[in-house]
Motif scaffolding. Structure first.
Motif, PDB file in Angstrom:
ATOM      1  N   SER A 161     -22.842 100.803   2.809  1.00 25.56           N
ATOM      2  CA  SER A 161     -23.001  99.698   3.608  1.00 25.56           C
ATOM      3  C   SER A 161     -22.259  99.916   4.879  1.00 25.56           C
ATOM      4  O   SER A 161     -21.303 100.724   4.918  1.00 25.56           O
ATOM      5  N   SER A 162     -22.740  99.201   5.921  1.00 31.77           N
ATOM      6  CA  SER A 162     -22.117  99.267   7.258  1.00 31.77           C
ATOM      7  C   SER A 162     -20.992  98.215   7.564  1.00 31.77           C
ATOM      8  O   SER A 162     -21.256  96.872   7.057  1.00 31.77           O
ATOM      9  N   GLN A 163     -19.836  98.840   7.679  1.00 38.03           N
ATOM     10  CA  GLN A 163     -18.886  97.811   7.912  1.00 38.03           C
ATOM     11  C   GLN A 163     -17.967  97.616   9.282  1.00 38.03           C
ATOM     12  O   GLN A 163     -18.150  98.737   9.719  1.00 38.03           O
ATOM     13  N   ILE A 164     -17.477  96.743   9.747  1.00 36.25           N
ATOM     14  CA  ILE A 164     -16.741  96.858  10.764  1.00 36.25           C
ATOM     15  C   ILE A 164     -15.623  95.983  10.773  1.00 36.25           C
ATOM     16  O   ILE A 164     -15.300  94.957  10.062  1.00 36.25           O
ATOM     17  N   LEU A 165     -14.315  96.254  11.144  1.00 38.63           N
ATOM     18  CA  LEU A 165     -13.322  95.679  11.282  1.00 38.63           C
ATOM     19  C   LEU A 165     -13.028  94.945  12.552  1.00 38.63           C
ATOM     20  O   LEU A 165     -13.000  95.894  13.927  1.00 38.63           O
ATOM     21  N   LEU A 166     -12.781  93.445  12.798  1.00 39.53           N
ATOM     22  CA  LEU A 166     -12.542  92.949  14.088  1.00 39.53           C
ATOM     23  C   LEU A 166     -11.103  92.577  13.956  1.00 39.53           C
ATOM     24  O   LEU A 166     -10.441  91.797  13.357  1.00 39.53           O
ATOM     25  N   PHE A 167     -10.469  93.110  15.209  1.00 41.11           N
ATOM     26  CA  PHE A 167      -9.215  93.026  15.652  1.00 41.11           C
ATOM     27  C   PHE A 167      -8.995  91.804  16.407  1.00 41.11           C
ATOM     28  O   PHE A 167      -9.277  91.632  17.496  1.00 41.11           O
ATOM     29  N   GLN A 168      -8.504  90.722  15.724  1.00 45.89           N
ATOM     30  CA  GLN A 168      -8.692  89.282  16.771  1.00 45.89           C
ATOM     31  C   GLN A 168      -7.354  89.419  17.679  1.00 45.89           C
ATOM     32  O   GLN A 168      -6.191  89.071  17.015  1.00 45.89           O
ATOM     33  N   LEU A 190     -12.213 105.441   6.496  1.00 47.55           N
ATOM     34  CA  LEU A 190     -12.916 105.187   5.459  1.00 47.55           C
ATOM     35  C   LEU A 190     -14.151 105.864   5.310  1.00 47.55           C
ATOM     36  O   LEU A 190     -14.892 105.927   4.341  1.00 47.55           O
ATOM     37  N   GLY A 191     -14.686 106.082   6.465  1.00 46.46           N
ATOM     38  CA  GLY A 191     -16.100 106.732   6.405  1.00 46.46           C
ATOM     39  C   GLY A 191     -16.829 106.494   7.811  1.00 46.46           C
ATOM     40  O   GLY A 191     -16.469 105.819   8.598  1.00 46.46           O
ATOM     41  N   SER A 192     -17.935 107.256   7.562  1.00 44.84           N
ATOM     42  CA  SER A 192     -18.611 107.178   9.077  1.00 44.84           C
ATOM     43  C   SER A 192     -19.507 105.903   9.310  1.00 44.84           C
ATOM     44  O   SER A 192     -19.824 105.629  10.358  1.00 44.84           O
ATOM     45  N   ASN A 193     -19.570 105.240   8.337  1.00 43.42           N
ATOM     46  CA  ASN A 193     -20.077 103.865   8.336  1.00 43.42           C
ATOM     47  C   ASN A 193     -19.275 102.643   8.898  1.00 43.42           C
ATOM     48  O   ASN A 193     -19.637 101.655   8.558  1.00 43.42           O
ATOM     49  N   TYR A 194     -17.905 102.946   8.960  1.00 42.39           N
ATOM     50  CA  TYR A 194     -17.008 102.093   9.418  1.00 42.39           C
ATOM     51  C   TYR A 194     -16.744 101.942  10.731  1.00 42.39           C
ATOM     52  O   TYR A 194     -16.507 102.963  11.530  1.00 42.39           O
ATOM     53  N   GLU A 195     -16.793 100.812  11.513  1.00 42.31           N
ATOM     54  CA  GLU A 195     -16.515 100.527  13.005  1.00 42.31           C
ATOM     55  C   GLU A 195     -15.426  99.829  13.244  1.00 42.31           C
ATOM     56  O   GLU A 195     -15.054  98.884  12.371  1.00 42.31           O
ATOM     57  N   ARG A 244     -25.586  91.761  13.772  1.00 40.62           N
ATOM     58  CA  ARG A 244     -25.949  91.478  12.705  1.00 40.62           C
ATOM     59  C   ARG A 244     -26.194  92.556  11.810  1.00 40.62           C
ATOM     60  O   ARG A 244     -26.558  92.334  10.538  1.00 40.62           O
ATOM     61  N   ASN A 245     -25.917  93.773  12.107  1.00 37.62           N
ATOM     62  CA  ASN A 245     -26.231  94.737  11.574  1.00 37.62           C
ATOM     63  C   ASN A 245     -25.067  95.402  10.632  1.00 37.62           C
ATOM     64  O   ASN A 245     -25.147  96.500  10.012  1.00 37.62           O
ATOM     65  N   TYR A 246     -24.194  94.748   9.958  1.00 42.60           N
ATOM     66  CA  TYR A 246     -23.113  95.100   9.335  1.00 42.60           C
ATOM     67  C   TYR A 246     -23.189  94.261   7.998  1.00 42.60           C
ATOM     68  O   TYR A 246     -23.778  92.971   8.022  1.00 42.60           O
ATOM     69  N   ASP A 247     -22.889  94.757   7.010  1.00 43.70           N
ATOM     70  CA  ASP A 247     -22.986  94.325   5.707  1.00 43.70           C
ATOM     71  C   ASP A 247     -21.411  93.562   5.180  1.00 43.70           C
ATOM     72  O   ASP A 247     -21.594  92.472   4.544  1.00 43.70           O
ATOM     73  N   GLN A 248     -20.482  94.125   5.784  1.00 38.47           N
ATOM     74  CA  GLN A 248     -19.254  93.866   5.674  1.00 38.47           C
ATOM     75  C   GLN A 248     -18.482  93.540   6.790  1.00 38.47           C
ATOM     76  O   GLN A 248     -18.502  94.512   7.595  1.00 38.47           O
ATOM     77  N   TYR A 249     -17.898  92.207   7.006  1.00 40.64           N
ATOM     78  CA  TYR A 249     -17.061  92.017   8.292  1.00 40.64           C
ATOM     79  C   TYR A 249     -15.585  91.684   7.921  1.00 40.64           C
ATOM     80  O   TYR A 249     -15.258  90.831   6.949  1.00 40.64           O
ATOM     81  N   TRP A 250     -14.850  92.763   8.465  1.00 42.36           N
ATOM     82  CA  TRP A 250     -13.266  92.711   8.168  1.00 42.36           C
ATOM     83  C   TRP A 250     -12.792  92.065   9.259  1.00 42.36           C
ATOM     84  O   TRP A 250     -12.983  92.338  10.382  1.00 42.36           O
ATOM     85  N   VAL A 251     -11.655  91.301   9.144  1.00 42.69           N
ATOM     86  CA  VAL A 251     -10.956  90.552  10.255  1.00 42.69           C
ATOM     87  C   VAL A 251      -9.523  90.319   9.946  1.00 42.69           C
ATOM     88  O   VAL A 251      -9.042  90.415   8.835  1.00 42.69           O
ATOM     89  N   VAL A 252      -8.542  91.078  11.249  1.00 44.81           N
ATOM     90  CA  VAL A 252      -7.192  90.844  10.975  1.00 44.81           C
ATOM     91  C   VAL A 252      -6.599  90.368  12.385  1.00 44.81           C
ATOM     92  O   VAL A 252      -7.224  90.621  13.555  1.00 44.81           O
ATOM     93  N   GLU A 253      -5.856  89.389  12.238  1.00 44.68           N
ATOM     94  CA  GLU A 253      -5.236  88.660  13.454  1.00 44.68           C
ATOM     95  C   GLU A 253      -4.304  89.695  13.665  1.00 44.68           C
ATOM     96  O   GLU A 253      -3.612  90.660  13.353  1.00 44.68           O
ATOM     97  N   ASP A 254      -3.754  89.539  15.225  1.00 49.89           N
ATOM     98  CA  ASP A 254      -2.935  90.559  15.857  1.00 49.89           C
ATOM     99  C   ASP A 254      -1.421  90.131  15.172  1.00 49.89           C
ATOM    100  O   ASP A 254      -0.553  91.074  15.657  1.00 49.89           O
TER     101      ASP A 254
END
Length: 302
Positions: free
Chosen positions: A3-10, A31-36, A103-113
Motif C-alpha cells: 500500500s502507498s502511505q504518507i506521513l503528514l507533518f502538521q 519503512l519502504g519505498s512506498n512511504y512518502e 487521493r493516491n494513498y491507501d493510508q494517511y499518517w498525521v503528526v502535529e508539530d
C-alpha cells in the motif's frame, strides 16, 4: 502490492521544529519505498498552494490550505461558520483537504508539530504499520454530556446523544483513505461536531474499526496497554499521562519509548502556561464567589 502511505507533518512554522520534523521524516521513509512525507498547514490569509521547503538541504512539499480550500468542501454544518476557525474542533479538515488533493494513498499518517517520542521513531512507526484498523489513534472513550465540546454535536436526524458517541485524540494517528472518504460523506450529509467526537463516532456508525494503540483506557488491547503512551485508566477523556493536553512541557519525559504531547518551544511554553494559570485562577475566583479584590460578593437581595 504494497500500500502507498504518507506521513503528514502538521505545522505552520517548519523551521521552528526542524529537528523533530526531520526525525519523523527520516524514520517514516525508512519503512519502504512506498512511504512518502509532506508538510501540511492551514493559513487563513494564504492562497491554497504547494510550496517547496528546504531544511538541512532536504527538499519537501508543503501543502498550505487557505480559506479558498475550506470553501470548496461544501459541508452544510461542519466548518460552515464564517469567519472559519480551525479551533475548536476543525483541525481534521486539513487531512480531509489533503485527501482530496492527493487521493493516491491507501493510508494517511498525521503528526502535529508538538508531538514527540522518547525513543527511536522508526520503531514506533514500524510497529504501528503492521496493525489492522481503519483509524489508529489514542484515548478512545465513550462520549458523555459533560464533555467540553459535546454541544457541537449535530446529526441529520437530530437525535444523536453524546452518550451514543465516541471520543478519540487526534494529534498522532493513522487513517485509511476509505475512512477519510466515509467521514467526508457523513459531513456532506450534515453530520458535524468537534473532530475528537466525530471521527470515531462516524467510523463506528459506518461499521469501521477504530483502534486505541496504547494507554490504559477501557478499549486498549492487552498487548498494547501503556505500550506507546501511558495514561490513567478510564479518566473520562481528560487525557492525563504522557500524551494529553493538560501538562505542557518543553521536553519529552525521561520514560523511554513513549509518545509525549504537548511539547512546546520555550516562548510558547511560557505563553501557554501563563494563559492556563490565569484561566485556572479566574475559574477558582468565580467558584468561590470572590471579587477581584479578594472579597466575597454580597448575596443578591430578592
Amino acid at each position: 502490492m504494497a500500500s502507498s502511505q504518507i506521513l503528514l507533518f502538521q505545522t505552520t512554522e517548519p523551521q521552528n521544529v526542524r529537528k523533530r520534523l526531520l526525525r519523523f521524516r527520516e524514520a517514516f521513509l525508512r519503512l519502504g519505498s512506498n512511504y512518502e512525507f509532506a508538510i501540511v498547514s492551514y493559513s487563513p490569509r494564504a492562497r491554497t498552494e504547494v510550496r517547496t521547503v528546504v531544511l538541512d538541504n532536504v527538499k519537501m512539499d508543503h501543502y498550505i490550505f487557505g480559506q479558498d480550500a475550506i470553501d470548496t468542501l461544501g459541508y452544510p454544518s461542519k466548518g460552515a461558520a464564517r469567519p472559519f476557525k480551525l479551533i475548536p474542533g476543525n483541525c481534521d479538515l486539513i487531512t480531509l483537504l489533503f485527501r482530496k488533493a492527493a487521493r493516491n494513498y491507501d493510508q494517511y499518517w498525521v503528526v502535529e508539530d508538538d508531538v514527540d517520542y522518547s525513543g527511536d521513531v522508526h520503531n514506533l512507526l514500524s510497529d504501528l504499520s503492521t496493525r489492522q484498523g481503519d483509524l489508529l489513534a489514542s484515548h478512545l472513550a465513550h462520549g458523555y454530556d459533560g464533555w467540553a465540546y459535546s454541544s457541537m454535536l449535530r446529526s441529520p436526524a437530530g437525535n444523536i446523544r453524546p452518550a451514543d458517541t465516541w471520543l478519540v485524540f487526534l494529534t498522532f494517528f493513522r487513517i485509511s483513505g476509505e475512512a477519510l472518504d466515509t467521514i467526508d460523506r457523513y459531513y456532506r450529509d450534515g453530520w458535524s461536531g468537534h473532530s475528537e467526537n466525530m471521527w470515531a463516532t462516524i467510523l463506528k456508525h459506518a461499521g469501521m474499526q477504530v483502534v486505541d494503540f496504547g494507554g490504559d483506557g477501557r478499549y486498549v488491547a492487552d498487548e498494547d496497554r501503556n505500550k506507546h503512551y501511558y495514561g490513567l485508566p478510564n479518566d473520562g477523556f481528560h487525557k492525563n499521562g504522557s500524551f494529553g493536553t493538560m501538562n505542557i512541557r518543553m521536553f519529552a519525559g525521561r520514560r523511554k519509548n513513549v509518545l509525549w504531547h504537548p511539547i512546546k518551544q520555550p516562548k510558547v511554553w511560557v505563553r501557554q502556561n501563563g494563559k492556563r494559570l490565569l484561566s485556572i485562577a479566574k475559574w477558582k475566583i468565580a467558584k468561590l464567589g470572590l471579587t477581584s479584590a479578594g472579597k466575597k460578593q454580597p448575596a443578591s437581595k430578592v
